[in-house]
Design an enzyme around this catalytic site. Sequence first.
Site, PDB file in Angstrom:
ATOM      1  N   ASN A 243      39.284  49.914  40.861  1.00 14.21           N
ATOM      2  CA  ASN A 243      38.840  48.794  41.685  1.00 14.21           C
ATOM      3  C   ASN A 243      39.835  47.640  41.512  1.00 14.21           C
ATOM      4  O   ASN A 243      40.025  47.126  40.401  1.00 14.21           O
ATOM      5  CB  ASN A 243      37.424  48.382  41.242  1.00 14.21           C
ATOM      6  CG  ASN A 243      36.888  47.226  42.067  1.00 14.21           C
ATOM      7  OD1 ASN A 243      37.598  46.252  42.319  1.00 14.21           O
ATOM      8  ND2 ASN A 243      35.645  47.309  42.474  1.00 14.21           N
TER       9      ASN A 243
ATOM     10  N   HIS B  65      40.010  42.353  41.526  1.00 15.77           N
ATOM     11  CA  HIS B  65      40.400  41.182  40.729  1.00 15.77           C
ATOM     12  C   HIS B  65      41.888  40.880  40.773  1.00 15.77           C
ATOM     13  O   HIS B  65      42.317  39.826  40.309  1.00 15.77           O
ATOM     14  CB  HIS B  65      39.844  41.298  39.315  1.00 15.77           C
ATOM     15  CG  HIS B  65      38.347  41.217  39.337  1.00 15.77           C
ATOM     16  ND1 HIS B  65      37.680  40.188  39.963  1.00 15.77           N
ATOM     17  CD2 HIS B  65      37.393  42.060  38.890  1.00 15.77           C
ATOM     18  CE1 HIS B  65      36.379  40.392  39.878  1.00 15.77           C
ATOM     19  NE2 HIS B  65      36.177  41.520  39.233  1.00 15.77           N
TER      20      HIS B  65
ATOM     21  N   ARG C 210      45.005  30.740  43.778  1.00 22.50           N
ATOM     22  CA  ARG C 210      46.000  29.807  44.309  1.00 22.50           C
ATOM     23  C   ARG C 210      46.120  29.900  45.824  1.00 22.50           C
ATOM     24  O   ARG C 210      47.027  29.316  46.394  1.00 22.50           O
ATOM     25  CB  ARG C 210      47.375  30.092  43.678  1.00 22.50           C
ATOM     26  CG  ARG C 210      47.541  29.557  42.280  1.00 22.50           C
ATOM     27  CD  ARG C 210      47.601  28.031  42.316  1.00 22.50           C
ATOM     28  NE  ARG C 210      47.521  27.457  40.997  1.00 22.50           N
ATOM     29  CZ  ARG C 210      48.568  27.140  40.248  1.00 22.50           C
ATOM     30  NH1 ARG C 210      49.780  27.379  40.674  1.00 22.50           N
ATOM     31  NH2 ARG C 210      48.386  26.593  39.071  1.00 22.50           N
TER      32      ARG C 210
ATOM     33  N   HIS D 273      35.970  45.929  47.314  1.00 23.06           N
ATOM     34  CA  HIS D 273      34.701  45.423  47.842  1.00 23.06           C
ATOM     35  C   HIS D 273      35.037  44.308  48.830  1.00 23.06           C
ATOM     36  O   HIS D 273      35.546  43.263  48.430  1.00 23.06           O
ATOM     37  CB  HIS D 273      33.861  44.885  46.672  1.00 23.06           C
ATOM     38  CG  HIS D 273      32.493  44.416  47.070  1.00 23.06           C
ATOM     39  ND1 HIS D 273      31.556  44.042  46.143  1.00 23.06           N
ATOM     40  CD2 HIS D 273      31.894  44.239  48.282  1.00 23.06           C
ATOM     41  CE1 HIS D 273      30.433  43.676  46.768  1.00 23.06           C
ATOM     42  NE2 HIS D 273      30.633  43.772  48.063  1.00 23.06           N
TER      43      HIS D 273
ATOM     44  N   ARG E 203      33.669  41.564  50.647  1.00 25.80           N
ATOM     45  CA  ARG E 203      32.429  40.780  50.634  1.00 25.80           C
ATOM     46  C   ARG E 203      32.274  39.972  51.920  1.00 25.80           C
ATOM     47  O   ARG E 203      33.280  39.629  52.566  1.00 25.80           O
ATOM     48  CB  ARG E 203      32.456  39.805  49.444  1.00 25.80           C
ATOM     49  CG  ARG E 203      32.246  40.475  48.113  1.00 25.80           C
ATOM     50  CD  ARG E 203      32.255  39.454  46.975  1.00 25.80           C
ATOM     51  NE  ARG E 203      31.726  40.083  45.769  1.00 25.80           N
ATOM     52  CZ  ARG E 203      30.442  40.088  45.433  1.00 25.80           C
ATOM     53  NH1 ARG E 203      29.558  39.463  46.184  1.00 25.80           N
ATOM     54  NH2 ARG E 203      30.048  40.696  44.329  1.00 25.80           N
TER      55      ARG E 203
ATOM     56  N   ARG F   9      35.779  36.451  49.484  1.00 25.55           N
ATOM     57  CA  ARG F   9      36.337  35.602  48.426  1.00 25.55           C
ATOM     58  C   ARG F   9      37.492  36.238  47.660  1.00 25.55           C
ATOM     59  O   ARG F   9      38.256  35.550  47.006  1.00 25.55           O
ATOM     60  CB  ARG F   9      35.254  35.138  47.483  1.00 25.55           C
ATOM     61  CG  ARG F   9      34.679  36.218  46.599  1.00 25.55           C
ATOM     62  CD  ARG F   9      33.689  35.599  45.659  1.00 25.55           C
ATOM     63  NE  ARG F   9      33.232  36.546  44.686  1.00 25.55           N
ATOM     64  CZ  ARG F   9      31.974  36.650  44.323  1.00 25.55           C
ATOM     65  NH1 ARG F   9      31.063  35.883  44.864  1.00 25.55           N
ATOM     66  NH2 ARG F   9      31.638  37.521  43.405  1.00 25.55           N
TER      67      ARG F   9
ATOM     68  N   GLU G 178      33.514  49.397  49.084  1.00 26.65           N
ATOM     69  CA  GLU G 178      32.181  48.906  48.722  1.00 26.65           C
ATOM     70  C   GLU G 178      31.818  47.831  49.725  1.00 26.65           C
ATOM     71  O   GLU G 178      32.639  46.953  50.019  1.00 26.65           O
ATOM     72  CB  GLU G 178      32.197  48.268  47.330  1.00 26.65           C
ATOM     73  CG  GLU G 178      32.339  49.238  46.198  1.00 26.65           C
ATOM     74  CD  GLU G 178      32.410  48.486  44.870  1.00 26.65           C
ATOM     75  OE1 GLU G 178      32.094  47.287  44.797  1.00 26.65           O
ATOM     76  OE2 GLU G 178      32.831  49.111  43.898  1.00 26.65           O
TER      77      GLU G 178
ATOM     78  N   THR H 192      29.269  38.922  40.165  1.00 29.04           N
ATOM     79  CA  THR H 192      29.617  40.311  40.486  1.00 29.04           C
ATOM     80  C   THR H 192      28.342  40.994  40.983  1.00 29.04           C
ATOM     81  O   THR H 192      27.262  40.391  40.938  1.00 29.04           O
ATOM     82  CB  THR H 192      30.216  41.036  39.246  1.00 29.04           C
ATOM     83  OG1 THR H 192      30.568  42.371  39.623  1.00 29.04           O
ATOM     84  CG2 THR H 192      29.237  41.084  38.085  1.00 29.04           C
ATOM     85  N   THR H 193      28.459  42.223  41.455  1.00 32.47           N
ATOM     86  CA  THR H 193      27.271  42.938  41.934  1.00 32.47           C
ATOM     87  C   THR H 193      26.231  42.950  40.816  1.00 32.47           C
ATOM     88  O   THR H 193      26.522  43.353  39.694  1.00 32.47           O
ATOM     89  CB  THR H 193      27.656  44.377  42.338  1.00 32.47           C
ATOM     90  OG1 THR H 193      28.810  44.301  43.175  1.00 32.47           O
ATOM     91  CG2 THR H 193      26.529  45.051  43.103  1.00 32.47           C
TER      92      THR H 193
ATOM     93  N   GLU I 126      26.246  56.294  43.187  1.00 34.69           N
ATOM     94  CA  GLU I 126      27.043  55.725  42.087  1.00 34.69           C
ATOM     95  C   GLU I 126      26.058  55.092  41.127  1.00 34.69           C
ATOM     96  O   GLU I 126      25.337  54.146  41.478  1.00 34.69           O
ATOM     97  CB  GLU I 126      28.044  54.678  42.578  1.00 34.69           C
ATOM     98  CG  GLU I 126      28.824  54.091  41.394  1.00 34.69           C
ATOM     99  CD  GLU I 126      29.842  53.037  41.771  1.00 34.69           C
ATOM    100  OE1 GLU I 126      30.339  53.028  42.913  1.00 34.69           O
ATOM    101  OE2 GLU I 126      30.127  52.195  40.893  1.00 34.69           O
TER     102      GLU I 126
ATOM    103  N   HIS J  31      30.541  50.143  36.589  1.00 35.22           N
ATOM    104  CA  HIS J  31      30.195  48.727  36.382  1.00 35.22           C
ATOM    105  C   HIS J  31      30.239  48.405  34.895  1.00 35.22           C
ATOM    106  O   HIS J  31      29.466  48.941  34.118  1.00 35.22           O
ATOM    107  CB  HIS J  31      28.836  48.329  36.968  1.00 35.22           C
ATOM    108  CG  HIS J  31      28.878  46.897  37.451  1.00 35.22           C
ATOM    109  ND1 HIS J  31      28.948  45.838  36.591  1.00 35.22           N
ATOM    110  CD2 HIS J  31      28.953  46.370  38.700  1.00 35.22           C
ATOM    111  CE1 HIS J  31      29.038  44.720  37.286  1.00 35.22           C
ATOM    112  NE2 HIS J  31      29.055  45.012  38.567  1.00 35.22           N
TER     113      HIS J  31
ATOM    114  N   HIS K 242      37.443  45.552  36.425  1.00 37.82           N
ATOM    115  CA  HIS K 242      37.772  44.359  35.656  1.00 37.82           C
ATOM    116  C   HIS K 242      38.570  44.648  34.392  1.00 37.82           C
ATOM    117  O   HIS K 242      39.583  43.994  34.120  1.00 37.82           O
ATOM    118  CB  HIS K 242      36.488  43.583  35.317  1.00 37.82           C
ATOM    119  CG  HIS K 242      36.749  42.293  34.631  1.00 37.82           C
ATOM    120  ND1 HIS K 242      36.765  42.158  33.262  1.00 37.82           N
ATOM    121  CD2 HIS K 242      37.074  41.080  35.127  1.00 37.82           C
ATOM    122  CE1 HIS K 242      37.051  40.917  32.951  1.00 37.82           C
ATOM    123  NE2 HIS K 242      37.250  40.236  34.052  1.00 37.82           N
TER     124      HIS K 242
HETATM  125  N1  PXP Z   1      31.003  49.841  41.056  1.00 43.21           N
HETATM  126  C1  PXP Z   1      30.441  48.872  41.820  1.00 43.21           C
HETATM  127  C2  PXP Z   1      29.422  49.280  42.831  1.00 43.21           C
HETATM  128  C3  PXP Z   1      30.823  47.532  41.687  1.00 43.21           C
HETATM  129  O1  PXP Z   1      30.259  46.601  42.460  1.00 43.21           O
HETATM  130  C4  PXP Z   1      31.821  47.200  40.743  1.00 43.21           C
HETATM  131  C5  PXP Z   1      32.275  45.783  40.610  1.00 43.21           C
HETATM  132  O2  PXP Z   1      32.931  45.378  41.753  1.00 43.21           O
HETATM  133  C6  PXP Z   1      32.386  48.245  39.978  1.00 43.21           C
HETATM  134  C7  PXP Z   1      31.938  49.552  40.137  1.00 43.21           C
HETATM  135  C8  PXP Z   1      33.459  48.006  38.980  1.00 43.21           C
HETATM  136  O3  PXP Z   1      32.942  47.206  37.953  1.00 43.21           O
HETATM  137  P1  PXP Z   1      33.930  46.597  36.877  1.00 43.21           P
HETATM  138  O4  PXP Z   1      34.819  45.628  37.611  1.00 43.21           O
HETATM  139  O5  PXP Z   1      33.001  45.920  35.916  1.00 43.21           O
HETATM  140  O6  PXP Z   1      34.702  47.723  36.285  1.00 43.21           O
END
Ligand code: PXP
Length: 240
Positions: A7, A10, A18, A43, A45, A49, A70, A100-101, A151, A191, A214
Amino acid sequence: MPKLSINIDHVATLREARKSSEPDPIAAAISAELAGADGITIHLRGDRRHIKDRDLKILREVVKTSLNLEMAATQEMLEKALEIKPDMVTLVPEREGEITTEGGLNVVDNYERLSQIIPKLQVNEILLSLFVNPDIESIKAAAKLKTDFVEINTAKYSEAKNLGEKIEELEKIERMVDLAYRLSLGINAGHGLNYKNIVEIARIKHIDEFSIGHSIVARAVLVGFERAVREMLELVKSSS
Ligand code: PXP
């Protein structure tokens, strides 16, 4: 052996700190694939953002593995997904202002709405996954909705305060993976997973893919993106 989807939200968060053009999540996706990642997750959103429409569009062209989008189960996002056609859509709950979610979808309460959206995506050859908490009702409802994957939300496992809580959450996930497997669902998980807590969860049989963001992006800032991805891949594949 489970797959690992990276993912890269970030990377975009850092760019947006910035409002500039770097770091570019597209470059991160290419690095992740070069390091051996099995897929890329973003994701998009409602408030845009971090990941922007531009990122989604370019990633669809650039990603050679598998692109997982996502998104919230809204009309706007449905249209976006049908336009871009990611390989997989993971429907997630979205609350404005959340960091976060915050949890899995309430599949039971949203059953009607989900039953409208899911076939529209599947008929366009987009695999469908629902982000769910590890509970029996959600997994049974997902199977009834004929989703391709669930998931399983690993947030509680990741946030466990002590060994007892951690084992309890791990066992719960294991039972839910077993249930989903028996219901012929594909199984993803994610997550809050990191370089420490991935080891025990990667040992659970029948998980198809982990979605991790993350912790990998955080490590990438210090050691580089390819190395951060390679190190997580090694843990995922060797622990299984
Ligand atoms: N799965 C889902 C559905 C999420 O919303 C997220 C966070 O965006 C992740 C996995 C990944 O989570 P993390 O960034 O904590 O690894």
